[in-house]
Design a protein around this motif. Structure first.
Motif, PDB file in Angstrom:
ATOM      1  N   PHE A 247      59.439  40.609  30.595  1.00 32.08           N
ATOM      2  CA  PHE A 247      60.036  39.791  31.643  1.00 32.08           C
ATOM      3  C   PHE A 247      59.395  40.054  33.005  1.00 32.08           C
ATOM      4  N   LYS A 248      58.618  41.127  33.099  1.00 32.27           N
ATOM      5  CA  LYS A 248      57.942  41.455  34.355  1.00 32.27           C
ATOM      6  C   LYS A 248      56.431  41.552  34.174  1.00 32.27           C
ATOM      7  N   ALA A 249      55.949  40.936  33.103  1.00 31.59           N
ATOM      8  CA  ALA A 249      54.545  41.119  32.717  1.00 31.59           C
ATOM      9  C   ALA A 249      53.593  40.102  33.334  1.00 31.59           C
ATOM     10  N   ARG A 250      54.091  39.030  33.922  1.00 28.61           N
ATOM     11  CA  ARG A 250      53.202  38.018  34.498  1.00 28.61           C
ATOM     12  C   ARG A 250      52.556  38.539  35.783  1.00 28.61           C
ATOM     13  N   ILE A 251      51.415  37.980  36.131  1.00 25.89           N
ATOM     14  CA  ILE A 251      50.703  38.434  37.326  1.00 25.89           C
ATOM     15  C   ILE A 251      51.516  38.171  38.594  1.00 25.89           C
ATOM     16  N   LYS A 252      52.421  37.202  38.571  1.00 26.22           N
ATOM     17  CA  LYS A 252      53.246  36.933  39.751  1.00 26.22           C
ATOM     18  C   LYS A 252      54.063  38.163  40.135  1.00 26.22           C
ATOM     19  N   ILE A 253      54.528  38.936  39.134  1.00 26.58           N
ATOM     20  CA  ILE A 253      55.287  40.158  39.410  1.00 26.58           C
ATOM     21  C   ILE A 253      54.376  41.221  40.011  1.00 26.58           C
ATOM     22  N   LEU A 254      53.155  41.302  39.497  1.00 25.59           N
ATOM     23  CA  LEU A 254      52.197  42.256  40.053  1.00 25.59           C
ATOM     24  C   LEU A 254      51.894  41.924  41.514  1.00 25.59           C
ATOM     25  N   VAL A 255      51.691  40.646  41.805  1.00 25.98           N
ATOM     26  CA  VAL A 255      51.439  40.236  43.191  1.00 25.98           C
ATOM     27  C   VAL A 255      52.637  40.577  44.067  1.00 25.98           C
ATOM     28  N   HIS A 256      53.834  40.304  43.558  1.00 28.04           N
ATOM     29  CA  HIS A 256      55.061  40.564  44.324  1.00 28.04           C
ATOM     30  C   HIS A 256      55.254  42.057  44.575  1.00 28.04           C
ATOM     31  N   GLU A 257      55.068  42.875  43.536  1.00 25.38           N
ATOM     32  CA  GLU A 257      55.343  44.307  43.664  1.00 25.38           C
ATOM     33  C   GLU A 257      54.220  45.046  44.396  1.00 25.38           C
ATOM     34  N   THR A 258      52.991  44.582  44.233  1.00 23.97           N
ATOM     35  CA  THR A 258      51.855  45.232  44.882  1.00 23.97           C
ATOM     36  C   THR A 258      51.666  44.717  46.302  1.00 23.97           C
ATOM     37  N   GLY A 259      51.997  43.457  46.500  1.00 22.02           N
ATOM     38  CA  GLY A 259      51.750  42.798  47.775  1.00 22.02           C
ATOM     39  C   GLY A 259      50.428  42.054  47.730  1.00 22.02           C
ATOM     40  N   ALA A 260      50.419  40.843  48.273  1.00 15.32           N
ATOM     41  CA  ALA A 260      49.217  40.016  48.204  1.00 15.32           C
ATOM     42  C   ALA A 260      48.033  40.684  48.904  1.00 15.32           C
ATOM     43  N   GLU A 261      48.298  41.372  49.997  1.00 15.82           N
ATOM     44  CA  GLU A 261      47.207  42.007  50.739  1.00 15.82           C
ATOM     45  C   GLU A 261      46.550  43.116  49.927  1.00 15.82           C
ATOM     46  N   GLU A 262      47.350  43.985  49.306  1.00 19.00           N
ATOM     47  CA  GLU A 262      46.796  45.077  48.498  1.00 19.00           C
ATOM     48  C   GLU A 262      46.134  44.538  47.238  1.00 19.00           C
ATOM     49  N   LEU A 263      46.749  43.532  46.612  1.00 19.70           N
ATOM     50  CA  LEU A 263      46.128  42.953  45.427  1.00 19.70           C
ATOM     51  C   LEU A 263      44.775  42.332  45.779  1.00 19.70           C
ATOM     52  N   THR A 264      44.704  41.655  46.924  1.00 16.91           N
ATOM     53  CA  THR A 264      43.433  41.084  47.370  1.00 16.91           C
ATOM     54  C   THR A 264      42.393  42.181  47.558  1.00 16.91           C
ATOM     55  N   ARG A 265      42.807  43.304  48.149  1.00 12.61           N
ATOM     56  CA  ARG A 265      41.873  44.412  48.354  1.00 12.61           C
ATOM     57  C   ARG A 265      41.311  44.901  47.020  1.00 12.61           C
ATOM     58  N   GLN A 266      42.184  45.038  46.012  1.00  8.73           N
ATOM     59  CA  GLN A 266      41.739  45.509  44.706  1.00  8.73           C
ATOM     60  C   GLN A 266      40.806  44.498  44.033  1.00  8.73           C
ATOM     61  N   VAL A 267      41.142  43.219  44.139  1.00 13.09           N
ATOM     62  CA  VAL A 267      40.305  42.184  43.541  1.00 13.09           C
ATOM     63  C   VAL A 267      38.935  42.162  44.212  1.00 13.09           C
ATOM     64  N   GLU A 268      38.929  42.223  45.536  1.00 12.49           N
ATOM     65  CA  GLU A 268      37.663  42.186  46.264  1.00 12.49           C
ATOM     66  C   GLU A 268      36.799  43.407  45.925  1.00 12.49           C
ATOM     67  N   ALA A 269      37.438  44.562  45.758  1.00  8.37           N
ATOM     68  CA  ALA A 269      36.695  45.786  45.406  1.00  8.37           C
ATOM     69  C   ALA A 269      36.068  45.649  44.020  1.00  8.37           C
ATOM     70  N   GLU A 270      36.834  45.104  43.069  1.00 15.95           N
ATOM     71  CA  GLU A 270      36.301  44.901  41.726  1.00 15.95           C
ATOM     72  C   GLU A 270      35.190  43.853  41.748  1.00 15.95           C
ATOM     73  N   TRP A 271      35.399  42.798  42.522  1.00 19.20           N
ATOM     74  CA  TRP A 271      34.415  41.721  42.598  1.00 19.20           C
ATOM     75  C   TRP A 271      33.097  42.199  43.195  1.00 19.20           C
ATOM     76  N   LYS A 272      33.183  43.123  44.135  1.00 24.92           N
ATOM     77  CA  LYS A 272      31.973  43.651  44.775  1.00 24.92           C
ATOM     78  C   LYS A 272      31.008  44.208  43.737  1.00 24.92           C
TER      79      LYS A 272
END
Length: 556
Positions: A247-272
């Motif tokens: 019930f908490k497995a969708r990425i929307k929960i990860l974005v909500h719990e991590t925060g869009a700013e921190e999730l963006t930082r992690q995505v950008e770091a991986e993308w680099k």
């Protein structure tokens, strides 16, 4: 549209043979239902209330007449004579015998179709604007990128067992007709100041138990970086998604719990670490895929305007259909036609085998052999000469598909509900049928104007009720069906989640409740040009709550 190459043909053929063996073993009792379940889900086979259900992929909602005729053949030979078009631009068959599914898959493969990844915790069918390639307001056709994503995601070894199902949608126009902000990843194709193509990237949208609107994490992603950036998002999700709680497995929960700013930082770091590697899209490959989606050669048909003008005068039904179901095309001699699968009193999204065959004939004769399935559960002819619109209308009228209600209150999205689905708590189809019959008068519908009504039979929200201007959610309470009403949702470029306005209504009350909401809107709107959603945003829920609940609303 995309055509299979030799690899595609061999791959789908091998999957059909593999699943045929798995079905044979299941029917022989060599494997249990629990062992069979993950195997069938990987091939789009569900076990519903009364029978197995097969979901067939229609990538980005595009198909041709030959494929639609095959879907009709399957409905007639293996099912009960109809199919159900879904909000993921797919088609479902509700009554196939398990023993027949391998034969169905073989028939599908013969017309370059399959059911792979229409279920399971993987990347599902990539959806797109149903007017792609025809819309007057699009920057570019988004379907080549949807096809690139489809090829990349098909049986992707890293992303075939995600924490939860994953959905991607793409649009190429300012007006969002693909509901990208309700998806795990939403991509808005655009041009930067230099005129280069790229994407605004949204992550973390979704409905279900915890509805959320996607957050923009990048305003412009260059075209060449599409797959590397998507991979970065999926890797962050795959690593941190809540596998301990579905019930908490969708990425929307990860974005909500991590925060869009921190999730963006992690995505950008991986993308680099990925962006300059093998996932960078070569320009030649992008253009090669795009060539499959070149629009048909549209001969000049300037006589269309005069013919349409005369036909309007001659036929009121044609005139009404023209106003609601015909959309401006980028070529002024042509139009896009919405074929409503929402006839009054009918099951939303259903089409009979005979109707599918007739629509295939119409597409072949008048539509350059191209069709679309919309996420609103309708069919679309994207390229019709205006001079042929009257002939198309008349041909559709002969098969009961000329209902002039696109975007009106009877153009209802509804899931199969408790009539079919093992997960549902309440029926959706009878509610949709009763509401459409209550508002059957086209004159009344036109007076009400644009109104998106959406119905789900359980919290999974397959009927998209959260983003309906009026949404209805069926729930179970003390063994009886109850229907909650939400107001103010929207799934366009201004996506919002609707608000639950109060206690639910019984099956015998819900249609009256919807009528009360509508009559309240007609009373409080500024004038006939103010849409329901605009009135709601101006006034909020108060007048609707008071009309529905009276003293209860005031006490609350």
């Amino acid at each position: 549209m995309y055509r299979y190459d030799e690899f595609d043909h061999e791959f789908v053929k091998a999957r059909v043979a593999e699943f045929a063996d798995q079905v044979e073993r299941r029917l022989a009792g060599e494997i249990t239902e629990d062992q069979f379940k993950p195997l069938r889900l990987m091939n789009g086979v569900y076990l519903q209330l009364h029978a197995y259900m097969l979901r067939v992929a229609i990538p980005y909602g595009t198909l041709n007449s030959r494929q639609l005729r095959m879907l009709a053949h399957i409905a007639r030979k293996y099912d009960k004579g109809y199919g159900h078009f879904t909000t993921r631009q797919n088609i479902q068959y509700n009554w196939p015998a398990l023993a027949d599914v391998p034969a169905i898959l073989a028939d599908l493969a013969s017309v370059e179709m399959h059911s792979i990844q229409t279920s399971g915790n993987c990347i599902r069918n990539v959806t797109a604007d149903h007017f792609s390639g025809a819309a007057a307001d699009e920057v570019a056709d988004p379907r080549p990128y949807a096809e690139i994503l489809r090829q990349w995601s098909s049986v992707h070894p890293e992303f075939s067992y995600l924490p939860r199902k994953f959905k991607i949608a793409v649009t190429g126009a300012e007006r969002d007709r693909a509901a990208i902000k309700t998806h795990d990843i939403g991509l808005h194709l655009k041009r930067n100041e230099a005129g280069e193509l790229g994407f605004a990237v949204y992550v973390g949208g979704g409905q279900g138990r915890t509805p959320m609107v996607a957050k923009k994490i990048r305003d412009f992603l260059p075209e060449a970086d599409l797959l590397s950036y998507a991979t970065a998002i999926l890797r962050v999700y795959n690593l941190h998604g809540r596998r301990d709680n579905k019930f908490k497995a969708r990425i929307k929960i990860l974005v909500h719990e991590t925060g869009a700013e921190e999730l963006t930082r992690q995505v950008e770091a991986e993308w680099k670490n990925l962006k300059d590697g093998e996932l960078k899209l070569p320009e030649a490959d992008v253009r090669a895929i795009a060539a499959y989606f070149a629009p048909p050669l549209l001969p000049a048909r300037p006589e269309g305007d005069e013919q349409v003008k005369l036909a309007r005068l001659d036929s009121r039904s044609f005139s009404e259909w023209l106003d609601r179901n015909v959309t401006t095309h980028k070529n002024p001699d042509y139009a896009a036609v919405t074929i409503s699968l929402k006839g009054i009193g009918e099951t939303p999204g259903d089409a009979s085998a005979e109707q599918m065959e007739a629509v295939a004939d119409i597409a072949e004769k008048y539509g350059f052999d191209e069709l679309r399935v919309s996420h609103e559960q309708n069919l679309v002819l994207p390229h019709v000469a205006r001079a042929d619109l009257k002939a198309v209308h008349d041909a559709l009228a002969e098969i009961g598909l000329a209902t002039a209600n696109s975007g009106l209150i009877t153009d209802i999205i509804a899931c199969p509900g408790l009539d079919y689905c093992a997960l549902a708590n309440a029926r959706s189809i009878p509610v949709a049928q009763e509401i459409s019959q209550r508002f059957a008068s086209l004159e009344r519908q036109r007076d009400i104007g644009e109104l998106k009504l959406k119905i789900s039979g359980c919290i999974n929200a397959c009927g998209h009720h959260h983003v309906g201007h009026i949404g209805i959610l069926g729930v179970e309470k003390k063994g009886t069906e109850l229907y909650q009403v939400t107001l103010g949702g929207s799934a366009d470029e201004n996506t919002t989640i609707g608000e639950i306005v109060g206690r639910g209504f019984g099956p015998e009350e819900i249609t009256d409740a919807i009528e009360t909401v509508v009559e309240t809107y007609l009373r409080v709107r500024r004038d006939s040009s103010e849409r329901f959603i605009d009135t709601y945003r101006r006034l909020g829920a108060a007048p609707f709550k008071e009309a529905l609940y009276g003293s209860e609303a005031k006490a609350a």
